[in-house]
Scaffold this motif. Sequence first.
Motif, short mmCIF file in Angstrom:
data_model
loop_
_atom_site.label_atom_id
_atom_site.label_comp_id
_atom_site.label_asym_id
_atom_site.label_seq_id
_atom_site.Cartn_x
_atom_site.Cartn_y
_atom_site.Cartn_z
N ILE A 104 -4.36 3.08 42.31
CA ILE A 104 -5.52 4.64 42.86
C ILE A 104 -6.15 4.50 42.42
O ILE A 104 -7.14 2.77 41.86
N ALA A 105 -7.47 4.96 42.89
CA ALA A 105 -8.70 4.93 43.09
C ALA A 105 -9.15 6.06 43.16
O ALA A 105 -9.16 6.75 44.29
N VAL A 106 -10.47 6.89 42.11
CA VAL A 106 -11.04 7.92 41.92
C VAL A 106 -12.05 7.91 43.24
O VAL A 106 -13.05 7.14 43.78
N ASP A 107 -11.81 9.03 43.80
CA ASP A 107 -12.97 9.34 44.80
C ASP A 107 -13.85 10.44 43.90
O ASP A 107 -14.90 10.16 44.25
N ARG A 108 -13.51 11.49 42.80
CA ARG A 108 -14.75 11.86 42.33
C ARG A 108 -14.14 12.95 41.25
O ARG A 108 -12.23 12.99 40.84
N THR A 109 -14.66 12.53 40.53
CA THR A 109 -14.44 13.00 38.76
C THR A 109 -15.07 14.32 38.37
O THR A 109 -15.94 14.49 38.49
N ILE A 110 -14.12 15.76 38.07
CA ILE A 110 -14.51 16.88 38.01
C ILE A 110 -14.31 17.16 36.82
O ILE A 110 -13.16 17.02 36.32
N ILE A 111 -15.20 17.61 35.33
CA ILE A 111 -14.60 18.14 34.34
C ILE A 111 -15.22 19.44 34.37
O ILE A 111 -16.33 19.86 34.49
N LYS A 164 -18.15 21.22 35.62
CA LYS A 164 -19.00 23.17 35.97
C LYS A 164 -18.92 23.48 34.42
O LYS A 164 -17.64 23.13 33.85
N ASN A 165 -19.34 24.13 34.48
CA ASN A 165 -19.83 25.37 33.14
C ASN A 165 -19.89 25.37 31.64
O ASN A 165 -18.86 25.20 30.94
N GLY A 166 -20.53 23.11 31.77
CA GLY A 166 -21.11 22.09 30.39
C GLY A 166 -21.38 23.86 29.91
O GLY A 166 -22.31 24.04 29.82
N HIS A 167 -21.37 23.22 28.11
CA HIS A 167 -22.15 23.55 26.97
C HIS A 167 -21.83 22.22 26.40
O HIS A 167 -21.03 20.97 25.83
N ILE A 168 -23.42 21.48 25.84
CA ILE A 168 -23.32 20.13 24.87
C ILE A 168 -24.36 20.99 24.28
O ILE A 168 -25.39 21.63 24.05
N ASP A 169 -24.00 20.05 22.72
CA ASP A 169 -25.05 20.47 21.66
C ASP A 169 -24.65 19.04 20.88
O ASP A 169 -24.45 17.97 20.98
N TYR A 170 -26.22 18.64 20.35
CA TYR A 170 -27.14 17.37 20.80
C TYR A 170 -27.84 17.82 18.89
O TYR A 170 -28.91 19.02 19.00
N VAL A 171 -27.27 17.12 18.16
CA VAL A 171 -27.64 17.34 16.84
C VAL A 171 -28.30 15.72 16.54
O VAL A 171 -27.40 14.37 16.42
N ASN A 172 -29.88 15.75 16.16
CA ASN A 172 -30.44 14.48 15.27
C ASN A 172 -30.19 14.69 13.92
O ASN A 172 -31.75 15.02 14.29
N LEU A 184 -24.14 24.33 31.49
CA LEU A 184 -24.22 22.93 33.00
C LEU A 184 -23.82 23.06 33.94
O LEU A 184 -22.10 22.79 34.13
N ASN A 185 -23.80 23.17 34.77
CA ASN A 185 -23.55 22.15 36.32
C ASN A 185 -24.34 21.45 37.02
O ASN A 185 -25.12 21.20 37.57
#
Length: 782
Positions: A104-111, A164-172, A184-185
């Motif tokens: 197993i060798a990963v070529d690309r990771t898509i979230i 692809k089409n990410g949504h990130i919430d960051y709270v500090n 987010l792309n």
Amino acid sequence: MNKVLRVLVWVVAVAAVLIIVTIGAVALFFPKEKAKDLALQRLSTALNREVKIDGVDISFWGGLGVYLKGIKISNPRGFTWDQFMEAEALDIKLRFWPLLKGEIAVDRTIIVSPRIGLFKTRTGQVNYLFGVIDSLTPEPMKDKMTDEGKVAATAISFENLSIKNGHIDYVNDSSKSALTIFGLNLNSRLTNPSENIFNFNGNAAMDSLKFRTEETTFPTLHIEAGYSASADLNKSQASINNTTLTVNGIAMKVQAGIPNIETFDFANLEITAENSRIDELLALVPESYKDQIKDYKIDGRLNLKALVKYNAKQESEPFTYSGNLEIRDLNLTSKRSPGSAEIAAITADFTSIDFNASISNGRVNLKLLEPMIDSTGQTNLDGNLTMNLKASGKIDNLYGAKISGDVELPDGKYSSPSMAEPLQKIDLKATLTPGSLNLQKMDIAFASSDASLTGQLRDPFPGLIPGYDKSFTRPFLTFELTSSKFDYDSMFPDSLEEAAAATGTDSIPIAIPLPDIDASGTGKFNSLIYNGVDFTNVTTNISVKDRVIKFDDVDGNVYTGKIQGNAAIDLSDPTDPKYSGTYKADKIQLDDFLEKFAGFGGHIFGEFNMDGTFGASGWDPEPILNSLSMNGDALLKNGKMVNMGVLEKIAEQLDVKMLDEEAIRDLTTKFHVEDGKVKLDDFTFTSRYGNWTLGGSIGFDGALNYNGSVLLTEEMSTVVLKKLNALQYFQEGGKTKRLDVPFTLKGTYKTPDPKLDYQEAIKRNLPTKGAVKDLLNNLLGN
């Protein structure tokens, strides 16, 4: 042609075989349940988190891969959010040839459509550290890198990552800030040309980025970036090169360097923006500041090159910056007024410590400032101010900047409801040098008055900037002031209450506001009208110190006479000014004086001299008069009384004929003004009737309160004694003894009420005592 066909057939056949072999390999090595179990096991172990997967499929689009559907990664204990990440799928593209060998060798990771929640607590705990991070972090760096550094090192371990089409919430919670990213792309590719050398490039886009702090919410940003970066773990260095960044349509170039990625204690960032539109840049201003510019439209182009450096070892000032700024064709207009500002060029070189800036060919139509001065719209301000200026100074003390250049205002106009007369014209020309403002000319004109001022104002900044309350060197003005006519009565209302009523307001500003400056200069007025009195050829030395205005060596003409003296106005309390001074007046026409100040004209004529001191307080005439205090000496020579009501009343009581004109010789007195009254010490004067002695007061309301006596001439004494049938008692040797008659004077100067006391006169003047009692009983009824 046949060879080509044979090649195509061969390629198709090989491709078909490869597809069959691939499907067989996938079916052999990755049955769905086995793939699911394997994925859960490896992900949970690597992340040290609970991982859930709804299902597993084999994907072919974009390359052979394992498609993990409905993946969820939990948060560590102690965090309120249930999941660290939820994603529609995790698509892991595998390399083909290793599969045929069972590897197993990963070529690309898509979230796909991830929703990621990043959290930092008040104590500094984070939910984005995983067990795999330590294993992926290079050994020499593990003990030196921060949590954020380890995450960054882990991120570059992905050879080919897509989101692809990410949504990130960051709270500090530790910094009271939050960041949200929608849409987010990301496409990032990593190469490893040699050991511990990594190069990666790619592109990223965010439909919206929202950042807010406890105090401020920043505008929503749309961001696109194409980047190229490298990391050398052997040297612990990283850099960003040739990166383009577009924020809400504004294009920038970005370069950055981190000399030591083990500690992240130093970094630099260079940003370049060329020919950017200012209105687009202003859209990036935080919402809390937009209210200040919401009524204005600002156009122009901007070029910016800025270098930001971070040095963790400089704890007090870890960030420093430098750069240069250029703005061309700046145009500022307002929705609330027709004025505008136009500046051909603004340039600035700056660091985090100091700056140098210039304004070239600036023009401001003063109507632009009307709403800032008066929100009611009743103020009219006009004229075109032109400027060419240079400034330099410290960033942390902009008020103390050194400014030089020139300003001109050839056609200024100003009017407001609080002004009795509008300022019809102001013609100003001035130059600035560091530390001074040189007034080459400032000519002003009203309907009734004019003035011209030249001079130098030293240290004008920051003392004259509104709202600046720090310690500073007080500005000092040296000047020459001239005026052909200055009509104070026309310029300023008789009372603040009357002016307020005329403007329909509750109150108006103090008539003579004084900036917080000291000054020294000269004044010359060909005509100065104050309280209806026309002073001519007035000269004086003027000084200002600690809000006290002094007029020294005042010299001028008034009522065909001369006046000299000194005066001071104390404006420490601008609501209640205090006046004081000394004066000396020679050959003043008494009738003019009495007519103006007592409403008692047409009766007493002659030239008089007076000198003394005075004091008063207030803005309006009434409180000034009520608080007025004066002391002095007065002398009237060769005067006359005409149709004097007081003398007419006295003549009636003497039963003699009053002449239309009565001469007054040598009137001298000391006088005092206080409590709204003019008080006279016993003064004497000589008239046709005799020698008068009088003392008392006259109020500003006209009330009389005098006591005195008249030593009648021998002729008048004979006339009076005959009427009293007492002449024989006062004659000796053919001469009549002069009768001294006491009297009181009450009433007002318009309706005087004098009373002569003949009984007391008889008592005082009987030459013998023998028949006193009988005489008084017979003559006076006692």
